[in-house]
Design a protein around this motif. Structure first.
Motif, PDB file in Angstrom:
ATOM      1  N   LYS A  24       0.834  -1.206   0.000  1.00  0.00           N
ATOM      2  CA  LYS A  24       0.000   0.000   0.000  1.00  0.00           C
ATOM      3  C   LYS A  24       0.869   1.255   0.000  1.00  0.00           C
ATOM      4  CE  LYS A  24      -4.074  -2.005   2.245  1.00  0.00           C
ATOM      5  NZ  LYS A  24      -4.938  -2.005   3.451  1.00  0.00           N
ATOM      6  N   ILE A  25       1.974   1.227   0.734  1.00  0.00           N
ATOM      7  CA  ILE A  25       2.902   2.365   0.735  1.00  0.00           C
ATOM      8  C   ILE A  25       3.489   2.565  -0.660  1.00  0.00           C
ATOM      9  CG2 ILE A  25       5.125   3.199   1.609  1.00  0.00           C
ATOM     10  CD1 ILE A  25       4.451   1.743   4.253  1.00  0.00           C
ATOM     11  N   ILE A  26       3.891   1.467  -1.286  1.00  0.00           N
ATOM     12  CA  ILE A  26       4.451   1.533  -2.637  1.00  0.00           C
ATOM     13  C   ILE A  26       3.433   2.126  -3.606  1.00  0.00           C
ATOM     14  CG2 ILE A  26       5.254   0.126  -4.578  1.00  0.00           C
ATOM     15  CD1 ILE A  26       6.369  -1.824  -2.388  1.00  0.00           C
ATOM     16  N   ALA A  27       2.198   1.667  -3.516  1.00  0.00           N
ATOM     17  CA  ALA A  27       1.145   2.177  -4.396  1.00  0.00           C
ATOM     18  C   ALA A  27       0.930   3.677  -4.194  1.00  0.00           C
ATOM     19  CB  ALA A  27      -0.153   1.419  -4.147  1.00  0.00           C
ATOM     20  N   SER A  28       1.000   4.125  -2.939  1.00  0.00           N
ATOM     21  CA  SER A  28       0.785   5.548  -2.652  1.00  0.00           C
ATOM     22  C   SER A  28       1.884   6.420  -3.252  1.00  0.00           C
ATOM     23  CB  SER A  28       0.702   5.778  -1.142  1.00  0.00           C
ATOM     24  OG  SER A  28       1.960   5.586  -0.517  1.00  0.00           O
ATOM     25  N   LYS A  29       3.086   5.861  -3.402  1.00  0.00           N
ATOM     26  CA  LYS A  29       4.170   6.593  -4.069  1.00  0.00           C
ATOM     27  C   LYS A  29       3.997   6.547  -5.585  1.00  0.00           C
ATOM     28  CE  LYS A  29       7.760   5.603  -0.585  1.00  0.00           C
ATOM     29  NZ  LYS A  29       9.119   5.040  -0.389  1.00  0.00           N
TER      30      LYS A  29
ATOM     31  N   LEU B  57       7.778  -1.659  -9.188  1.00  0.00           N
ATOM     32  CA  LEU B  57       7.167  -1.592  -7.863  1.00  0.00           C
ATOM     33  C   LEU B  57       7.536  -2.859  -7.110  1.00  0.00           C
ATOM     34  CD1 LEU B  57       5.552   0.420  -9.650  1.00  0.00           C
ATOM     35  CD2 LEU B  57       3.507  -0.206  -8.350  1.00  0.00           C
ATOM     36  N   THR B  58       8.251  -2.722  -5.987  1.00  0.00           N
ATOM     37  CA  THR B  58       8.694  -3.917  -5.277  1.00  0.00           C
ATOM     38  C   THR B  58       8.879  -3.673  -3.790  1.00  0.00           C
ATOM     39  OG1 THR B  58      10.410  -5.625  -5.142  1.00  0.00           O
ATOM     40  CG2 THR B  58      11.138  -3.419  -5.748  1.00  0.00           C
TER      41      THR B  58
ATOM     42  N   TYR C 156      12.096   4.462 -12.789  1.00  0.00           N
ATOM     43  CA  TYR C 156      11.703   4.636 -11.390  1.00  0.00           C
ATOM     44  C   TYR C 156      11.772   3.295 -10.667  1.00  0.00           C
ATOM     45  CZ  TYR C 156       9.581   8.863 -13.355  1.00  0.00           C
ATOM     46  OH  TYR C 156       9.359  10.038 -14.022  1.00  0.00           O
ATOM     47  N   LEU C 157      12.323   3.322  -9.459  1.00  0.00           N
ATOM     48  CA  LEU C 157      12.313   2.167  -8.565  1.00  0.00           C
ATOM     49  C   LEU C 157      11.556   2.586  -7.310  1.00  0.00           C
ATOM     50  CD1 LEU C 157      13.133  -0.613  -7.539  1.00  0.00           C
ATOM     51  CD2 LEU C 157      15.351   0.357  -6.869  1.00  0.00           C
ATOM     52  N   ILE C 158      10.448   1.912  -7.056  1.00  0.00           N
ATOM     53  CA  ILE C 158       9.555   2.325  -5.974  1.00  0.00           C
ATOM     54  C   ILE C 158       9.450   1.197  -4.957  1.00  0.00           C
ATOM     55  CG2 ILE C 158       7.288   3.255  -5.407  1.00  0.00           C
ATOM     56  CD1 ILE C 158       6.979   3.977  -8.377  1.00  0.00           C
ATOM     57  N   THR C 159       9.882   1.468  -3.734  1.00  0.00           N
ATOM     58  CA  THR C 159       9.777   0.513  -2.635  1.00  0.00           C
ATOM     59  C   THR C 159       9.058   1.184  -1.469  1.00  0.00           C
ATOM     60  OG1 THR C 159      11.783   1.067  -1.387  1.00  0.00           O
ATOM     61  CG2 THR C 159      12.056  -0.331  -3.337  1.00  0.00           C
ATOM     62  N   GLU C 160       8.876   0.424  -0.393  1.00  0.00           N
ATOM     63  CA  GLU C 160       8.263   1.001   0.809  1.00  0.00           C
ATOM     64  C   GLU C 160       9.268   1.785   1.641  1.00  0.00           C
ATOM     65  OE1 GLU C 160      10.092  -2.720   2.479  1.00  0.00           O
ATOM     66  OE2 GLU C 160       9.280  -2.025   0.568  1.00  0.00           O
ATOM     67  N   LEU C 161      10.557   1.707   1.273  1.00  0.00           N
ATOM     68  CA  LEU C 161      11.611   2.348   2.047  1.00  0.00           C
ATOM     69  C   LEU C 161      11.708   3.841   1.749  1.00  0.00           C
ATOM     70  CD1 LEU C 161      14.433  -0.289   1.430  1.00  0.00           C
ATOM     71  CD2 LEU C 161      12.930  -0.142   3.424  1.00  0.00           C
TER      72      LEU C 161
ATOM     73  N   LEU D 290      -2.301  -0.375  -6.472  1.00  0.00           N
ATOM     74  CA  LEU D 290      -2.217   0.893  -7.193  1.00  0.00           C
ATOM     75  C   LEU D 290      -3.549   1.243  -7.841  1.00  0.00           C
ATOM     76  CD1 LEU D 290      -0.717   3.294  -8.474  1.00  0.00           C
ATOM     77  CD2 LEU D 290       0.080   1.721 -10.269  1.00  0.00           C
ATOM     78  N   THR D 291      -4.201   0.266  -8.464  1.00  0.00           N
ATOM     79  CA  THR D 291      -5.470   0.559  -9.142  1.00  0.00           C
ATOM     80  C   THR D 291      -6.540   1.044  -8.170  1.00  0.00           C
ATOM     81  OG1 THR D 291      -6.336  -1.715  -8.963  1.00  0.00           O
ATOM     82  CG2 THR D 291      -4.983  -1.183 -10.896  1.00  0.00           C
ATOM     83  N   LYS D 292      -6.447   0.639  -6.919  1.00  0.00           N
ATOM     84  CA  LYS D 292      -7.453   1.034  -5.928  1.00  0.00           C
ATOM     85  C   LYS D 292      -7.424   2.526  -5.627  1.00  0.00           C
ATOM     86  CE  LYS D 292      -7.437  -3.303  -3.237  1.00  0.00           C
ATOM     87  NZ  LYS D 292      -7.137  -3.851  -1.888  1.00  0.00           N
TER      88      LYS D 292
END
Length: 251
Positions: free
Chosen positions: A78-83, A204-205, A226-231, A105-107
């Motif tokens: 969910k954090i990844i999707a928000s980014k 997204l990972t 782009y590399l998107i993580t929860e970090l 992400l689609t949500k």
């Protein structure tokens, strides 16, 4: 090693990578493939995984829309999707893969955005069906039933006739040395085409999938925007990616 210990390791690998091969588990656990097959059967009989030819996949990979499906690392996704959603601008043409992170992400795509979305996943297409301002198209082909995505030459040929502003893709394994890798050649071939026909590509990972490699390379990191993580983007776990690939926007 006790059976219960093997089960914990097997479940960890399946939850982390969504799919595993018996031969890889045999090497990892230093037991015979027959032992692994028996373990996978017992786990599948208990409803914990889904057996497929040569290995197993996670329940959430096949049934991401079922409310009681236990999605691994759901809060991180969910954090990844928000980014990731911050990269989307009105009037874009997007290309989406499948999987649980893309589903998150689609949500949260804002309903007021005018978008055109293509996807290789029927489930992802359905998840966007209540967005009145989004035109949704599925890119057809053979349905890979244990992944719920389309694969094969028809899918790839359709992709090469199009062009997209931004592609969002999930990750099986990612490393500085080999980039994005996977264990399924059919998936790899489609993913390669998706990257080639997109102006920008976003991975997204969850961070647990970093610094792993699998059999087949989808792409090295030079193709990633782009590399998107929860970090946090300055987290030490991302240091080697920042150092070696300054072209990547880390979110």
């Amino acid at each position: 090693m006790l059976k219960e210990e093997r089960f914990k390791i097997i479940m960890k690998q399946i939850n982390l990578h969504n799919k595993v091969l018996s031969v890889d588990l045999s090497m990892l656990l230093n037991v015979s493939e027959d032992t692994i097959r028996r373990d996978l059967k017992e786990l599948a009989d208990g409803g914990h995984i889904i057996r497929v030819h040569g290995g197993a996949i996670s329940n959430s990979l096949v049934r991401p829309f079922i409310a009681d499906t236990n999605v691994y690392s759901i809060e991180e996704k969910k954090i990844i999707a928000s980014k990731a959603v911050k990269l989307i601008e009105t009037n874009m043409t997007l290309l989406l893969e499948g999987g649980t992170t893309i589903f998150e992400l689609t949500k949260i795509i804002p309903k007021e955005l005018d978008l055109t979305v293509f996807t290789i996943s029927p489930q992802i297409a359905i998840s966007l069906s209540d967005h009145s301002n989004i035109s949704v198209y599925t890119i057809g082909g053979q349905l890979k039933k244990n992944h719920n995505i389309h694969v094969g030459s028809k899918t790839i040929n359709e992709l090469y006739r199009m062009r997209f502003d931004l592609c969002f893709m999930g990750v099986n394994a990612l490393s500085v040395e080999r980039g994005l890798t996977d264990i399924d050649m059919e998936v790899v071939e489609v993913n390669r085409a998706m990257f080639e026909v997109s102006n920008k590509n976003a991975l997204l990972t969850i961070s647990e999938k970093l610094n792993f490699t699998k059999r087949y390379q989808v792409s090295d990191l030079s193709d990633i925007n782009y590399l998107i993580t929860e970090l946090d983007k300055n987290d030490q776990q991302l240091a080697e990616f920042r150092k070696n690939y300054m072209n990547i926007g880390i979110l």
